[in-house]
Design a protein around this motif. Structure first.
Motif, mmCIF file in Angstrom:
data_model
loop_
_atom_site.group_PDB
_atom_site.id
_atom_site.type_symbol
_atom_site.label_atom_id
_atom_site.label_comp_id
_atom_site.label_asym_id
_atom_site.label_seq_id
_atom_site.Cartn_x
_atom_site.Cartn_y
_atom_site.Cartn_z
ATOM 1 N N SER A 127 20.288 6.403 55.321
ATOM 2 C CA SER A 127 21.724 6.628 55.540
ATOM 3 C C SER A 127 22.378 5.376 56.126
ATOM 4 C CB SER A 127 21.953 7.803 56.489
ATOM 5 O OG SER A 127 21.489 8.992 55.921
ATOM 6 N N LYS A 128 21.728 4.791 57.104
ATOM 7 C CA LYS A 128 22.265 3.577 57.744
ATOM 8 C C LYS A 128 22.395 2.444 56.738
ATOM 9 C CE LYS A 128 20.989 -0.070 60.958
ATOM 10 N NZ LYS A 128 19.980 -0.575 61.875
ATOM 11 N N LEU A 129 21.338 2.193 55.969
ATOM 12 C CA LEU A 129 21.360 1.091 54.998
ATOM 13 C C LEU A 129 22.347 1.360 53.873
ATOM 14 C CD1 LEU A 129 17.533 0.358 54.879
ATOM 15 C CD2 LEU A 129 19.305 -0.945 56.075
ATOM 16 N N SER A 130 22.412 2.595 53.413
ATOM 17 C CA SER A 130 23.359 2.963 52.355
ATOM 18 C C SER A 130 24.793 2.754 52.823
ATOM 19 C CB SER A 130 23.158 4.411 51.926
ATOM 20 O OG SER A 130 21.862 4.595 51.422
ATOM 21 N N ARG A 131 25.051 3.083 54.069
ATOM 22 C CA ARG A 131 26.390 2.895 54.628
ATOM 23 C C ARG A 131 26.753 1.404 54.646
ATOM 24 N NH1 ARG A 131 28.917 1.909 59.564
ATOM 25 N NH2 ARG A 131 30.863 3.047 59.848
ATOM 26 N N ILE A 132 25.841 0.566 55.085
ATOM 27 C CA ILE A 132 26.087 -0.885 55.102
ATOM 28 C C ILE A 132 26.400 -1.378 53.690
ATOM 29 C CG2 ILE A 132 24.990 -3.147 55.447
ATOM 30 C CD1 ILE A 132 23.388 -1.817 57.772
ATOM 31 N N LEU A 133 25.599 -0.943 52.731
ATOM 32 C CA LEU A 133 25.789 -1.383 51.347
ATOM 33 C C LEU A 133 27.078 -0.817 50.740
ATOM 34 C CD1 LEU A 133 22.076 -1.073 50.239
ATOM 35 C CD2 LEU A 133 23.373 -3.213 50.520
ATOM 36 N N ARG A 134 27.456 0.392 51.149
ATOM 37 C CA ARG A 134 28.700 0.996 50.658
ATOM 38 C C ARG A 134 29.902 0.258 51.232
ATOM 39 N NH1 ARG A 134 31.939 4.284 52.989
ATOM 40 N NH2 ARG A 134 30.433 4.966 54.543
ATOM 41 N N ILE A 135 29.900 -0.001 52.517
ATOM 42 C CA ILE A 135 31.006 -0.701 53.163
ATOM 43 C C ILE A 135 31.169 -2.104 52.583
ATOM 44 C CG2 ILE A 135 31.748 -1.737 55.359
ATOM 45 C CD1 ILE A 135 30.626 0.806 56.726
ATOM 46 N N ALA A 136 30.052 -2.739 52.231
ATOM 47 C CA ALA A 136 30.098 -4.088 51.647
ATOM 48 C C ALA A 136 30.555 -4.078 50.191
ATOM 49 C CB ALA A 136 28.727 -4.744 51.756
ATOM 50 N N GLY A 137 30.670 -2.895 49.596
ATOM 51 C CA GLY A 137 31.169 -2.799 48.230
ATOM 52 C C GLY A 137 30.113 -2.825 47.150
ATOM 53 N N TYR A 138 28.855 -2.611 47.521
ATOM 54 C CA TYR A 138 27.775 -2.625 46.528
ATOM 55 C C TYR A 138 27.429 -1.226 46.024
ATOM 56 C CZ TYR A 138 27.177 -7.396 48.107
ATOM 57 O OH TYR A 138 27.398 -8.707 48.421
ATOM 58 N N LEU A 139 27.676 -0.219 46.842
ATOM 59 C CA LEU A 139 27.386 1.153 46.449
ATOM 60 C C LEU A 139 28.661 1.978 46.493
ATOM 61 C CD1 LEU A 139 24.088 2.010 48.387
ATOM 62 C CD2 LEU A 139 24.332 1.382 45.984
ATOM 63 N N TYR A 140 28.670 3.010 45.660
ATOM 64 C CA TYR A 140 29.749 3.972 45.645
ATOM 65 C C TYR A 140 29.101 5.340 45.760
ATOM 66 C CZ TYR A 140 33.424 6.941 43.767
ATOM 67 O OH TYR A 140 34.345 7.932 43.594
ATOM 68 N N SER A 141 29.651 6.194 46.618
ATOM 69 C CA SER A 141 29.078 7.532 46.755
ATOM 70 C C SER A 141 29.845 8.494 45.855
ATOM 71 C CB SER A 141 29.103 8.001 48.205
ATOM 72 O OG SER A 141 30.410 8.003 48.714
ATOM 73 N N THR A 142 29.087 9.274 45.103
ATOM 74 C CA THR A 142 29.698 10.265 44.218
ATOM 75 C C THR A 142 29.827 11.576 44.981
ATOM 76 O OG1 THR A 142 27.550 10.884 43.298
ATOM 77 C CG2 THR A 142 28.786 9.171 42.136
ATOM 78 N N PRO A 143 30.946 12.278 44.810
ATOM 79 C CA PRO A 143 31.181 13.502 45.578
ATOM 80 C C PRO A 143 30.410 14.700 45.026
ATOM 81 C CG PRO A 143 33.017 13.082 44.107
ATOM 82 C CD PRO A 143 32.067 11.924 43.966
ATOM 83 N N GLY A 144 30.350 15.721 45.837
ATOM 84 C CA GLY A 144 29.802 16.988 45.390
ATOM 85 C C GLY A 144 28.396 17.247 45.865
#
Length: 165
Positions: A43-60
């Motif tokens: 979760s921590k690493l995914s958040r860093i990567l999402r904030i940096a613009g490398y990952l996008y979280s899909t809803p649902g």
């Protein structure tokens, strides 16, 4: 100099997401299971990567993470700097002066020259590697990376103005 766990695992998570063929993305629990990491750490690493613009979280309920950019546009050097920073930053001497306010070697430091050249060489190599280059099997990635180590590839395009980025 060491590669940190955060850099290693963050890059592995990004690579796992890139390799996923699930349109809704790969969930944190699934990433945790396949990488052998705790859910909290993923979760921590995914958040860093999402904030940096490398990952996008899909809803649902079946949502997860997908790449926010094509793998070919994700520069490994930039990803590693987001996850852990440069090996040697130009602010190092100000941040770690020793017992004094200013480093005693701030005017003439041959060691700083060494760290700057190592950083330049690492940057030049990693700037040529995209996430797409790492998606293939290990042998194909090894062959590509070996070709990038060819002396004709290193120390050509960069200038000394960009020694530390």
């Amino acid at each position: 100099m060491k590669i940190t766990a955060q850099e290693e695992y963050g890059l592995r998570i990004l690579l796992r997401v890139a390799r996923s063929d699930q349109k809704e993305g790969i969930s944190i629990p699934a990433l945790s299971e396949v990488e052998g990491l705790s859910v909290a750490y993923v979760s921590k690493l995914s958040r860093i990567l999402r904030i940096a613009g490398y990952l996008y979280s899909t809803p649902g309920n079946k949502g997860g993470y997908v790449l926010a950019l094509p793998a070919a546009e994700i520069n490994i050097n930039q990803v590693l700097k987001v996850l852990g920073g440069a090996l040697f930053s130009k602010n190092f001497c100000e941040e770690y002066p020793g017992a004094e306010k200013l480093c005693t070697n701030s005017v003439d430091c041959s060691i700083r020259s060494l760290w700057q050249m190592i950083q330049l060489t690492v940057d030049q190599l990693l700037d040529r590697v995209s996430l797409q280059d790492l998606i293939s099997q290990e042998q194909a990635s090894t062959d590509l990376l070996k070709s990038l180590l060819n002396p004709d590839h290193l120390l050509k395009p960069a200038t000394t103005d960009k020694i530390i980025g």
